[in-house]
Design an enzyme around this catalytic site. Structure first.
Site, PDB file in Angstrom:
ATOM      1  N   GLU A 284      75.695 -10.917  36.426  1.00  0.00           N
ATOM      2  CA  GLU A 284      74.595 -11.138  37.364  1.00  0.00           C
ATOM      3  C   GLU A 284      73.640 -12.239  36.890  1.00  0.00           C
ATOM      4  OE1 GLU A 284      74.274  -6.746  39.431  1.00  0.00           O
ATOM      5  OE2 GLU A 284      73.097  -7.104  37.611  1.00  0.00           O
TER       6      GLU A 284
ATOM      7  N   ASP B   3      67.109  -6.117  28.781  1.00  0.00           N
ATOM      8  CA  ASP B   3      67.260  -6.472  30.189  1.00  0.00           C
ATOM      9  C   ASP B   3      65.937  -7.061  30.666  1.00  0.00           C
ATOM     10  OD1 ASP B   3      68.243  -6.411  33.028  1.00  0.00           O
ATOM     11  OD2 ASP B   3      69.797  -5.183  32.105  1.00  0.00           O
TER      12      ASP B   3
ATOM     13  N   HIS C 163      69.556 -11.629  33.134  1.00  0.00           N
ATOM     14  CA  HIS C 163      68.827 -10.404  32.763  1.00  0.00           C
ATOM     15  C   HIS C 163      67.962 -10.630  31.523  1.00  0.00           C
ATOM     16  CE1 HIS C 163      70.442  -7.706  35.775  1.00  0.00           C
ATOM     17  NE2 HIS C 163      71.665  -8.140  35.532  1.00  0.00           N
TER      18      HIS C 163
END
Length: 493
Positions: free
Chosen positions: A334, A196, A270
């Site tokens: 995301e 991440d 990410h």
């Protein structure tokens, strides 16, 4: 019902007369499908009891060793294991059960024998867990088992638990402990979130800077991202990663407990840790730093740069050598499109692919669909199937083989099942374990902040009533997720 009442009464009488408490309760979690008590003298387990398993069956031998170790751990009583048959008191492990569900088992307790008969060694293992959990650890010395026939099989093939080691790193020993807890609850999938923005946690030999640089952040946010401002940081470098040898060790540990580890490399968003190590893979190529706070960042992999795809293919080449799982998680969540809208390479890729948006999706969303689809096709050639967060539905690029993990609610899973894609249900409001368990936040540890009581988790139904019975077949199961932005220690986890 009469048998149940008889057995309950018998246990109560035994407790009163012998001044002991019943020490076995078969109503464990997960609750077996069928528990039928029988009217016989109970089975008394003692040090003369032998656990037997089929001759030459290595998996069953391992199962027998697990059961013996569980009993010794709970009671202090050493129990022998033996291949083949034996006389006297015994616990018999076998795989004669005829059941289409290979994780099914039948647990039978008579006065002189306990039998765990599985449709496979995995089924036997789950029967062992039920027997193990039935023992009251507050009264472990007198192991008296009421006679019973238990028939059980899992409703869902996918029963998962996720763990994020990117925001905070956890040791090999703790990962093994986590896997043990999964085994105790008959879970069979461990979704391991390894990368991440805040840290890359797995050694990739072709790209050493991923761990030399990408595994370390200069400091960590103190307090809550949204509630505590201005932001403050602890000023302490933080990092850690798993070597490939450690990964192999953990994979084997999980396999021995009939748990498949599904690794996640989160792309194309990410990826700050990746860009810090290899800035040429970003749209701007400069000013990257491993994330020191939580949230979503605009800097993501450059989808217009062919080097990004070469990097991903190399990483997944090494990953698939380490993880035998047929499922590989590729994230897909995301991913802001801010940089892609400004990036000449990304815009050139959009033009070359003829992506123009379709009213429902922008051209940049379609570009993400292309990234996901391209990696999916690469992994498919290696015999693997991809799982992605429900954002992978955007762009309409995924194949029928892709599996959608529905986290922003149930809508993604419903949409996937309706289009005949398989889905795993992980809606945050029912299955995110980093939420508060109590209503009063002042009495809770620091968390992301929502309220999720245990009852809501336990009551969750993975197949939404909006789905037809045929569509419901595409729901593989459910998974709970544990994100660690606000979970820094094993005790908290």
């Amino acid at each position: 019902m009469k048998k149940l009442l008889f057995s309950t009464l018998a246990l109560c009488l035994m407790a009163c007369c012998k001044e002991t408490k019943p020490v076995v309760n078969y109503e464990v979690i997960p609750l077996p499908q069928s528990i039928e008590y029988t009217e016989q003298e109970p089975f008394q387990l003692d040090a003369k009891t032998v656990i037997t398993y089929p001759q030459g069956n290595a998996l069953q031998e391992k199962n027998a060793s697990f059961l013996a170790s569980y009993i010794q751990e709970l009671s202090g009583m050493p129990i022998k294991t033996q291949a083949g048959v034996t006389n006297g008191k015994r616990i018999v492990l076998k795989t004669d059960l005829q059941n289409a569900n290979q994780e099914a088992y039948q647990l039978t307790v008579t006065s002189d024998q306990i039998t765990i008969d599985g449709a496979s060694p995995a089924g036997v293992f789950y029967g062992i867990q039920t027997l193990r959990k039935s023992i009251d650890v507050t009264h472990p010395k007198a192991l008296v088992f009421p006679t019973v026939v238990i028939n059980d099989a899992p409703r869902f093939a996918y029963r998962g638990m996720h763990f994020d080691v990117s925001r905070h790193f956890f040791t090999v020993d703790f990962i093994k402990q986590y896997i043990d807890i999964l085994a105790l609850h008959n879970l069979n999938k461990f979704h391991w979130h390894l990368t991440d923005d805040q840290g890359w946690r797995i050694e990739i030999k072709k790209y050493p800077r991923l761990t030399e640089v990408g595994s370390m952040r200069k400091e960590t946010l103190i307090g809550h991202l949204l509630k505590d401002k201005p932001h403050q940081f602890d000023g302490k470098p933080y990092g850690g990663f798993y070597t490939q040898e450690q990964i192999k060790e953990i994979v084997k540990y999980a396999q021995d407990r009939y748990i498949t580890i599904i690794p996640e490399i989160d792309i194309p968003g990410h990826t700050l840790a990746v860009l810090t190590a290899y800035p040429e893979l970003g749209c701007t190529g400069k000013d990257y730093a491993v994330g020191t706070k939580w949230g979503v960042f605009d800097d993501v992999l450059c989808a217009g740069n062919e080097a990004s795809y070469k990097f991903l293919e190399d990483v997944f080449d090494e990953l698939t050598e380490l993880f035998p799982s047929k499922y590989i998680h590729i994230g897909g969540d995301e991913c802001p499109k801010t940089r892609w809208k400004e990036c000449p390479k990304c815009q050139a890729k959009i033009k070359a692919l003829g992506l123009k948006g379709d009213g429902e999706h922008t051209a940049e969303q379609q570009l993400q669909g292309y990234v996901v689809s391209r990696i999916e096709q690469f992994l498919k050639k290696k015999g693997r199937e991809v799982i992605g967060w429900d954002e992978i539905l955007e762009g309409n690029n995924i194949s029928q083989d892709a599996i959608v993990m529905s986290w922003r609610g149930t809508e993604g899973g419903i949409a996937a099942a309706q289009r005949h894609n398989r889905a795993i249900m992980t809606p945050h409001y029912s299955l995110y374990f980093d939420y508060n368990q109590g209503e009063d936040p002042s009495k809770e540890p620091l968390s992301i902040g929502e309220y999720l009581p245990v009852k809501k988790v336990y009551d969750y139904e993975p197949i939404d009533p909006k789905l037809t019975p045929e569509q419901g077949k595409y729901i593989l199961g459910a998974q709970a997720n544990l994100w660690t932005e606000y979970i820094a220690s094993p005790a908290h986890a």
